[in-house]
Design an enzyme around this catalytic site. Structure first.
Site, PDB file in Angstrom:
ATOM      1  N   LYS A 115      57.422   1.331 -39.192  1.00 51.76           N
ATOM      2  CA  LYS A 115      57.410   1.630 -37.751  1.00 51.76           C
ATOM      3  C   LYS A 115      58.605   0.950 -37.130  1.00 51.76           C
ATOM      4  O   LYS A 115      59.122  -0.034 -37.667  1.00 51.76           O
ATOM      5  CB  LYS A 115      56.125   1.087 -37.115  1.00 51.76           C
ATOM      6  CG  LYS A 115      55.778   1.731 -35.809  1.00 51.76           C
ATOM      7  CD  LYS A 115      55.244   3.122 -36.032  1.00 51.76           C
ATOM      8  CE  LYS A 115      54.406   3.632 -34.920  1.00 51.76           C
ATOM      9  NZ  LYS A 115      53.411   4.583 -35.406  1.00 51.76           N
TER      10      LYS A 115
HETATM   11  N1  GLU Z   1      54.125   8.300 -34.848  1.00 48.03           N
HETATM   12  C1  GLU Z   1      53.146   9.077 -35.535  1.00 48.03           C
HETATM   13  C2  GLU Z   1      52.044   8.189 -36.083  1.00 48.03           C
HETATM   14  O1  GLU Z   1      51.842   7.106 -35.619  1.00 48.03           O
HETATM   15  C3  GLU Z   1      53.762   9.984 -36.561  1.00 48.03           C
HETATM   16  C4  GLU Z   1      54.445   9.295 -37.684  1.00 48.03           C
HETATM   17  C5  GLU Z   1      55.233  10.233 -38.582  1.00 48.03           C
HETATM   18  O2  GLU Z   1      55.102  11.436 -38.464  1.00 48.03           O
HETATM   19  O3  GLU Z   1      55.958   9.715 -39.419  1.00 48.03           O
HETATM   20  O4  GLU Z   1      51.319   8.574 -36.955  1.00 48.03           O
END
Ligand code: GLU
Length: 430
Positions: A115
């Site tokens: 993240k």
């Molecule tokens: N931000 C989204 C999540 O928390 C999508 C993450 C992604 O598609 O890599 O799952």
């Protein structure tokens, strides 16, 4: 000076890391996780903090701070969103990266967890400033990201436009012959630039599907069920869009700017039109009554959908919740103590790593589509998504019955055991 609200949000972020570690340790004890693998999963592999300069519209240079935390890549390249928020910091991103590892493992994807984000309030910047911020951060990330290394995606306050800027910047740093082989450095791109049809609605559609599977399992009809949504961004809006089609009634919404309610129901598309014309905010929506921020979770309803930020349902407000079901659209919206109260009160929780996994599953489809140069149609995407989610939902339910545990614990068991198995098969290098 930090405002009181911002200070509170920062404290909540610190709580997120404590939460994810508590959740992990509880399950590690329960399944007797191999002690060496417990050590590995209890830490984050890489934590990048990048300070980078960006020229603002007025010609002045501002130094901004960006983050990327890569938690674990045992199952494949790191995967997870990038958020633009004033409270983004190492601790919050570490927690969110761990949740991504559990999410991709639970859903059986060939990805690990990561993240990132930038510590800004994007509403303070013009579109061209946001473009320069995004491109400069991408450039600074360099080879720490890549289609087979770490694949960012949209998250809070980022969208397909952000992803298009990242993809273009990253591809521009490759040699011309290699440019198009790198389109899948990010997912969640606009459809015209390698994006997947339906990626925009995938997370919300997944939240809706999980609610549908759960209610069906419990012989409950969605018709006339009243629900509240915290956050009316991409996740909140699309969840409400699909729930309304099944006859459920939206009776309360909260976002960063206000809280509204209407016992007779709020029309989802009408509210969305208002939001688009009101700088993205639900505040002062005329066909509703404004309510106090702290009264939101006390609203009378059947289903409660936190779809904004982390640590929103805590020991302070969990006992006020009247719904029979909490469906977590956001990542980490319920604290460990908050969840204990919900469960004690007989309220079921569909955990984030299952409930909002439609987004990353669709990201996987986009990544595959880019790798093979295919183009999938919307209908095909939604069918594939439903099939995959149903399978995961059933697996979690089965595990929760087998071990007599709540759905979060069941989801964690499946996720952690998959990674444990992979480590045990391969061993630890060297
Ligand atoms: N931000 C989204 C999540 O928390 C999508 C993450 C992604 O598609 O890599 O799952």
């Amino acid at each position: 000076m930090l405002t009181k609200e911002l200070k509170q949000q920062k404290l909540r972020k610190r709580g997120m890391y404590e939460n994810v570690m508590k959740q992990f340790n509880t399950v590690a004890d329960l399944i007797n996780l191999n002690p060496n693998i417990r050590k590995i999963l209890g830490i984050t592999n890489n934590e990048l903090v990048i300070h980078f300069p960006v020229k603002m519209d007025n010609g002045e240079v501002e130094i901004l701070t960006g983050y990327r935390v890569q938690h674990n890549n045992a199952l494949g390249p790191y995967k997870g969103g990038l958020r633009y928020h004033a409270t983004t910091n190492t601790d919050s991103v570490k927690a969110l990266a761990m949740w991504m590892t559990w999410k991709t493992s639970l859903t059986g994807l060939p990805f690990g967890g990561a993240k990132g984000g930038i510590q800004i309030d994007p509403s303070n910047y013009s579109n061209s400033e946001l473009e320069r911020i995004t491109r400069r951060f991408t450039y600074a990330l360099g080879d720490n990201i890549g289609p087979d290394i770490d694949i960012p995606a949209p998250d809070v306050n980022t969208n397909s436009q952000t992803m298009a800027w990242i993809a273009d910047t990253y591809m521009s740093t490759r040699s011309p012959s290699d440019r198009s082989n790198n389109q899948h450095v990010v997912t969640g791109k606009p459809v015209g630039s390698g994006g997947l049809e339906g990626r925009d609605r995938a997370t919300g559609y997944g939240v809706y599907l999980n609610i549908k599977f759960w209610t069906k399992e419990n012989n409950i009809s969605l018709k006339n069920k009243r629900y509240i949504v915290q956050g009316f961004g991409n996740v909140g809006y699309w969840t409400a869009h699909f729930l309304e089609k099944d006859g459920a009634i939206l009776v309360g919404v909260q976002d960063a700017y206000g809280s509204i309610a209407n016992v007779n129901g709020i029309q989802v598309e009408d509210l969305q039109q208002y939001v688009l014309q009101n700088k993205g905010s639900i505040a002062n929506y005329p066909k509703s009554q404004p309510i106090e921020k702290d009264d939101f979770y006390a609203l009378s309803c059947d289903i409660c959908i936190p779809a904004a930020l982390g640590n929103q349902i805590t020991e302070e407000n969990a006992s006020k919740i009247k719904a029979f079901l909490v469906a977590e659209g956001a990542n980490g919206p319920t604290s460990v103590e908050g969840e204990k109260i919900l469960l004690k009160n007989g309220i079921m929780v569909i955990p984030d790593i299952l409930c909002n996994s439609g987004g990353v599953i669709a990201s996987y489809f986009e990544w595959l589509q880019n790798r093979s140069g295919e183009f999938w149609e919307l209908e095909e995407v939604l069918i594939k998504l439903e099939k995959k989610l149903k399978k995961v939902f059933k697996k979690v339910l089965k595990m929760s019955r087998k071990r007599n545990v709540d759905m979060r614990t069941a989801a964690y068991i499946i996720a952690i055991e998959r990674i444990e198995k992979s480590y045990l098969q391969r061993g630890i290098f060297p």
